[in-house]
Design an enzyme around this catalytic site. Structure first.
Site, PDB file in Angstrom:
ATOM      1  CG  HIS A 226       5.123 -48.116  -4.981  1.00 24.16           C
ATOM      2  ND1 HIS A 226       5.295 -47.901  -6.327  1.00 24.16           N
ATOM      3  CD2 HIS A 226       3.866 -48.606  -4.838  1.00 24.16           C
ATOM      4  CE1 HIS A 226       4.184 -48.260  -6.971  1.00 24.16           C
ATOM      5  NE2 HIS A 226       3.306 -48.683  -6.093  1.00 24.16           N
TER       6      HIS A 226
ATOM      7  CG  ASP B 195       6.337 -42.436  -2.451  1.00 20.55           C
ATOM      8  OD1 ASP B 195       5.237 -41.852  -2.425  1.00 20.55           O
ATOM      9  OD2 ASP B 195       6.506 -43.538  -2.992  1.00 20.55           O
TER      10      ASP B 195
ATOM     11  CD  GLN C 223      -0.200 -46.119   0.320  1.00 17.04           C
ATOM     12  OE1 GLN C 223      -1.189 -45.969   1.038  1.00 17.04           O
ATOM     13  NE2 GLN C 223      -0.291 -46.674  -0.869  1.00 17.04           N
TER      14      GLN C 223
ATOM     15  CE  LYS D   3      -1.165 -44.739  -4.221  1.00 18.23           C
ATOM     16  NZ  LYS D   3      -1.580 -46.132  -4.341  1.00 18.23           N
TER      17      LYS D   3
ATOM     18  CB  CYS E 114       4.249 -51.873  -6.786  1.00 17.89           C
ATOM     19  SG  CYS E 114       2.945 -52.129  -7.969  1.00 17.89           S
TER      20      CYS E 114
HETATM   21  C1  PLP Z   1       4.197 -45.533  -1.584  1.00 15.88           C
HETATM   22  C2  PLP Z   1       3.718 -45.366  -2.982  1.00 15.88           C
HETATM   23  N1  PLP Z   1       4.442 -44.657  -3.849  1.00 15.88           N
HETATM   24  C3  PLP Z   1       4.055 -44.470  -5.112  1.00 15.88           C
HETATM   25  C4  PLP Z   1       2.888 -45.008  -5.591  1.00 15.88           C
HETATM   26  C5  PLP Z   1       2.518 -44.785  -7.020  1.00 15.88           C
HETATM   27  O1  PLP Z   1       1.365 -44.038  -7.103  1.00 15.88           O
HETATM   28  P1  PLP Z   1       0.630 -43.854  -8.512  1.00 15.88           P
HETATM   29  O2  PLP Z   1       0.427 -45.230  -9.038  1.00 15.88           O
HETATM   30  O3  PLP Z   1      -0.638 -43.178  -8.143  1.00 15.88           O
HETATM   31  O4  PLP Z   1       1.514 -43.012  -9.353  1.00 15.88           O
HETATM   32  C6  PLP Z   1       2.103 -45.754  -4.739  1.00 15.88           C
HETATM   33  C7  PLP Z   1       0.841 -46.360  -5.233  1.00 15.88           C
HETATM   34  O5  PLP Z   1       0.590 -47.529  -5.136  1.00 15.88           O
HETATM   35  C8  PLP Z   1       2.519 -45.943  -3.407  1.00 15.88           C
HETATM   36  O6  PLP Z   1       1.794 -46.664  -2.560  1.00 15.88           O
END
Ligand code: PLP
Lengths: 419, 167
Positions: A135, A212, A215, A238, A376
């Site tokens: 992401h 990270d 998910q 999430k 993203c």
């Molecule tokens: C794999 C991953 N990392 C990071 C994020 C970023 O999360 P947030 O927008 O809640 O900070 C997301 C959210 O879409 C994600 O799917």
């Protein structure tokens, strides 16, 4: 500290997933006159009454400032707040609540690590390894840091199924590698990465690791000590809890060496105009008044997830994924992007004749909420030579009937656009 | 399905499959890129103005969804032969129509075939798809091919340029 994963879930009663929907009020909504089929759970999840009610109760009866009140009422609020830190530690398999930092989300978690640990420990010519499944939140903070420090970013490539090329990872890992930052589950195509192997190899090479988990945490049992990572980040929204809140797990030894990121109230030992000393972790990283009610909501979400059982959730979502994969892949002209053997309940796909955005609109007209775009994760889209995909992402509260509606909707789109 | 039929009129499918004026132009006098990072829609607009400031030719290249492609296709067909002033007027009427900021008068037939895009306003997330080519056209008219902005650029052209590159 008792570990959740030591509990034998086989003795738990079977979960009635049909009844579970009633616990999520939003799921009863209609859109454009059709029942909402919410299949955008990778973007954000809906809240159960348990979370909504607990936050309401806290706000109406218990709310006060935390960690600074000189009166009993605020001490009680602080106790409730800090209890959640303990719950999160158990939920993630951390060794101590002191390893749990509340942030504003996964994005902030990565930025915190890059901006504090990274600024201190990454220098000219050092190497950072990312994967081709990240992401943007786990790319851009490192890119900024690398530009600032003259560090080098290397990327673990991905095979056609959407799995990391682990042999190439072995080659990328050198004694110059200072950090390996990879996603546990790819939000764009659902691949579950072998983070345990990655972290073990990285550690053997002397590199620090960040996983990270945005998910992963809502969908499978997480044990950060088993994974062996130094940092693990996630977003509360999430995992059925409110937005504006996230968690950074940092292994004690690494967190202690990490300087503050944001500075301000509540994270200090002693401040004078000449010099200040900072509180030990986790409070060193929590400047300012925290997202108090949201933290209470996260505590309720964790209790809720524990009551359903992460193993049950994982199994149910696997069934939904298998059924969706079967129905969707059968549709002519559909191309599923990402067919990793180890995959979370996310289906990303393209149609031969219809653009992902058009497909999402057709599905929307049937009340089916999916995401269309690059999620993203533009480097992942580039890898598969698509500008965008349509993505359906499932939660245990989704039904097999919703999967069928998705497949029907996609068929409708193919027919409309084939003309 | 009723809403969806309002959005995807037959001719939108037709123009999506067989876009008109869908090619690069070598001797364009004006051109500009448009990009929608949200969904990856990309467009490059080419315009050739003749000596009397009339759109002698206009074309586009790019990739994206059906709404975008059909909109670009209809736009190029509509403005060919218009003066620059007329073209700009059409842009602003079209934008008003799809964003719903003003209803076209029932007796105002000036939008002609373009009125099939009226249904887009019911799908706010798709408005940017319908407007991308139009913003890029304005951007092209505001500058010449060498990338320099024309001195006649309107005061809000900065804002519009932003739209073209960031939305
Ligand atoms: C794999 C991953 N990392 C990071 C994020 C970023 O999360 P947030 O927008 O809640 O900070 C997301 C959210 O879409 C994600 O799917």
């Amino acid at each position: 500290m008792a570990k959740v994963n030591e509990i034998d879930t086989r003795t738990w009663p079977q979960v009635d997933f049909a009844k579970i929907r009633d616990q999520f009020p939003v799921l009863a909504s209609t859109v454009r006159g059709k029942p909402l089929a919410y299949l955008d759970n990778a973007a954000t999840t809906q809240k159960p009454w348990a979370v909504i009610d607990r936050m309401r109760e806290f706000d109406s009866r218990e709310y006060a400032t935390v960690r600074r009140g000189a009166y009993r009422f605020a001490e009680q609020a602080t106790e409730e707040f800090e209890k959640v830190r303990g719950k999160v530690a158990l939920f993630l398999g951390a060794g101590s609540a002191k390893e749990i930092v509340f942030t504003s989300g996964a994005t902030m978690g990565v930025n915190l690590v890059a901006g504090s640990w990274g600024r201190k420990f990454i220098g000219q010519g050092d190497e950072i390894i990312l994967s081709n499944l990240e992401h943007h939140a786990n790319i851009l903070p490192w890119q900024m840091l690398a530009q600032e420090k003259g560090a080098v970013i290397k990327v673990i490539p991905v095979n056609d199924a959407g799995e990391l090329d682990m042999e190439e990872f072995d080659r990328l890992l050198t004694d110059r590698t200072r950090l390996v930052a990879v996603t546990h589950v790819a939000n764009s195509i659902g691949t579950i990465n072998p983070v345990r192997t990655i972290c073990a190899k990285a550690r053997a090479a002397g590199a620090v690791t960040l996983v990270d988990g945005a998910q992963a945490a809502p969908h499978m049992k997480i044990d950060v000590r088993q994974i062996g990572c130094d940092f693990y980040v996630l977003s509360a929204h999430k995992m059925y809890a409110p937005s504006g809140l996230g968690v950074l797990y940092g292994r004690k030894e690494v967190l202690e060496q990490t300087p503050p990121f944001l500075t301000g109230g509540d994270m200090i030992e002693r401040v004078t105009f000449e010099k200040s000393t900072f509180a030990p972790p986790p409070h060193r990283f929590e400047a300012g008044t925290p997202a108090t009610t949201q933290v209470i909501g996260l505590g309720a979400a964790i209790d809720y997830l524990d009551s359903v059982g992460m193993e049950h959730i994982e199994r149910q979502e696997k069934k939904l994924l298998d059924y969706a994969t079967e129905l969707v892949s059968r549709i002519e002209s559909v191309d599923i992007v990402g067919n990793a053997r180890d995959k979370a309940a996310i289906i990303s796909f393209t149609l031969a004749d219809a653009h992902p955005h058009d497909v999402a609109t057709i599905l929307d007209s049937e009340g089916i909420a999916v995401r269309a775009g690059h999620h993203c994760a533009q480097p992942t889209m580039d890898r598969f030579c698509v500008p965008a995909t349509t993505r359906a992402s499932f939660s245990f509260y989704n039904t097999f009937e919703e999967v069928e509606r998705l497949a029907e909707g996609i068929k409708q789109a193919t027919e409309l656009f084939r003309g | 399905m009723s809403d969806i039929n309002e959005l995807y009129k037959r001719s939108i499918f037709d123009h999506n499959r067989n876009p008109r004026n869908f090619h690069a132009m070598e001797n364009a006098s004006h051109s500009c890129d448009g990009y929608n990072p949200l969904c990856g829609d990309k467009v490059h607009i080419y315009v050739r103005l003749d000596g009397s400031d009339t759109v002698e030719d206009v074309s586009f290249t790019g990739s994206g969804c059906a709404i975008f492609k059909a909109s670009a296709s209809f736009m190029t067909s509509a403005i060919k032969g218009m003066t620059q002033v007329q073209a700009r007027e059409t842009v602003s009427k079209f934008l008003d129509m799809v964003t719903g900021s003003s209803d076209p008068e029932p007796e105002d037939k000036s939008m002609g075939k373009l009125s099939i895009f009226q249904g887009v306003r019911e799908f706010p997330s798709r408005v940017k798809c319908a407007t991308l080519a139009w913003h890029a056209l304005t951007c092209a008219l505001d500058k010449s091919t060498d990338g320099e902005k024309a001195s006649s650029a309107t005061p809000d052209s900065e804002a519009r340029k932003d739209v073209v590159s960031t939305e």
